[in-house]
Motif scaffolding. Structure first.
Motif, PDB file in Angstrom:
ATOM      1  N   HIS A 164      -6.022 -29.305  -7.512  1.00 19.94           N
ATOM      2  CA  HIS A 164      -5.088 -29.582  -9.017  1.00 19.94           C
ATOM      3  C   HIS A 164      -4.341 -27.993  -9.286  1.00 19.94           C
ATOM      4  O   HIS A 164      -5.255 -27.158  -9.116  1.00 19.94           O
ATOM      5  N   LEU A 219      -4.789 -32.709 -16.522  1.00 22.50           N
ATOM      6  CA  LEU A 219      -5.470 -32.587 -16.023  1.00 22.50           C
ATOM      7  C   LEU A 219      -6.486 -33.410 -15.888  1.00 22.50           C
ATOM      8  O   LEU A 219      -6.634 -34.091 -17.182  1.00 22.50           O
ATOM      9  N   VAL A 261     -11.931 -24.070 -12.630  1.00 26.03           N
ATOM     10  CA  VAL A 261     -10.326 -23.359 -13.198  1.00 26.03           C
ATOM     11  C   VAL A 261     -10.502 -21.952 -12.591  1.00 26.03           C
ATOM     12  O   VAL A 261     -10.994 -21.388 -13.091  1.00 26.03           O
ATOM     13  N   VAL A 284      -9.316 -26.732  -9.583  1.00 16.40           N
ATOM     14  CA  VAL A 284      -8.074 -26.028 -10.526  1.00 16.40           C
ATOM     15  C   VAL A 284      -8.120 -25.038 -10.377  1.00 16.40           C
ATOM     16  O   VAL A 284      -8.467 -24.235 -10.461  1.00 16.40           O
ATOM     17  N   LEU A 321     -14.412 -29.398 -14.817  1.00 17.80           N
ATOM     18  CA  LEU A 321     -13.323 -28.868 -13.652  1.00 17.80           C
ATOM     19  C   LEU A 321     -13.657 -27.534 -13.552  1.00 17.80           C
ATOM     20  O   LEU A 321     -14.378 -26.588 -15.215  1.00 17.80           O
TER      21      LEU A 321
END
Length: 352
Positions: A113, A141, A149, A86, A147
């Motif tokens: 993402h 998300l 990020v 992300v 994740l």
């Protein structure tokens, strides 16, 4: 902000803000900054020599590549779980494109993402990373899978509040005369909102707080704590709490008056990394750093990467050396790097 450009028939942002202030009275700096930056980013690509400023990924591919290798290394040592990559506020998508190339060489090819609301920047990002999924906010998300990020120069652009010491502490508000915007002291605020060590500050002292940044960090932190993963924040800032005004406007690579022509230049404030780390720790994350960007890049191997690039492109050796100097010596001390990880994830590289 929406995914469509502003209606040209609508009054310009300064007129809309002036009207709102005339009807309801002065607004908070956070409201002013939020409206200004929403308009600014929705209506232009601000990056590059022809824009208003340049970020590290636009200086050299080395930056994004090292970020990508950092992510791949962390994922590998975490046991190679199912994972999403992300980026918050991805600019033109340059960092993501460079990071993905480096991650792929390390066997890490996660879904990408982007949390981005600007239609102008989304178009640029889609050109560089066609497979990316777009999100208006962090709330959408994926709810499964770890994740990882990345937030490079993201938190500095989120709205802040300023508290100013007079006879008491007051919140700074924005008033307006015609379309001339100016800061004023509003109503007193409870002393309990001021860190105890700063309550006896001299008259005129300013304290900046960033509730929007804390909110984003807590939301993401809860997801990372539950799903696994990490957050990497790279920005200019300091270890607080501290007094001082850092609000600034940038236009055409120079400084501007933050209160002039809202929506026509980038408004930012230095990031309090201590507060940001604490926001992640309160929802269950482990914090690493902050460390200076220079130290972080050197530990990750920017010198050897620069040497490799120069060997393969000797005609660009001087330019590569200049880019390395800018990232390490030019930006290296002001910019800090903070990592937050799920408790069962390993210690990230370059923070020890």
């Amino acid at each position: 902000m929406t995914d469509t450009l502003p209606d040209p028939a609508e009054p310009a942002l300064p007129e809309r803000l002036a009207r709102a202030i005339a009807l309801a009275g002065p607004i908070s700096l956070a409201q002013f900054m939020g409206a200004a930056n929403a308009h600014y980013y929705a209506t232009r690509d601000p990056l590059g020599a022809a824009g208003d400023f340049v970020t590290a990924p636009e200086i050299s591919q080395m930056f994004g590549e090292l970020v990508g290798l950092w992510c791949a290394d962390l994922w590998d040592r975490a046991g190679r779980p199912d994972c999403h990559w992300v980026e918050l506020g991805p600019g033109r998508g340059t960092l993501a494109a460079d990071a993905r190339r480096a991650m792929a060489r390390a066997g890490f090819a996660p879904a990408v993402h982007f949390v981005e609301t600007s239609p102008v920047l989304r178009a640029a990002q889609a050109e560089r990373v066609a497979e990316a999924s777009f999100h208006d906010s962090v709330e959408t998300l994926p709810g499964e899978g770890a994740l990882i990020v990345v937030a490079n120069e993201f938190f500095d652009a989120l709205p802040i509040r300023q508290l100013i010491k007079r006879d008491q502490w007051h919140e700074r508000l924005i008033a307006c005369q015609d379309t001339l915007f100016l800061p004023i002291a509003g109503k007193p605020v409870p002393e309990t909102v001021i860190p105890e060590s700063l309550r006896d500050a001299p008259v005129g002292a300013i304290l900046e707080v960033a509730p929007a940044a804390i909110g984003v960090m807590r939301t993401l932190g809860r997801r990372i704590a539950a799903q696994g993963g990490a957050l990497l924040a790279i920005d200019y800032g300091y270890e607080g709490p501290a007094l001082g005004e850092t609000l600034q406007a940038v236009k055409r690579h120079g400084f501007a008056n933050p209160y002039d022509a809202p929506g026509e230049h980038d408004l930012t404030a230095h990031v309090d990394f201590t507060t940001l780390a604490a926001a992640g720790q309160t929802v269950g994350l482990a914090a690493w750093g902050p460390v200076e960007q220079a130290e972080w890049l050197v530990k990750l191997g920017i010198d050897s990467r620069a040497a490799t690039l120069a060997r393969h492109a000797p005609d660009r050796a001087e330019a590569i050396a200049a880019d390395r100097m800018r990232l390490v010596n030019g930006m290296g001390a002001l910019f800090k790097v903070l990592a937050l990880t799920a408790r069962d994830w390993p210690e990230p590289a370059a923070f020890g």
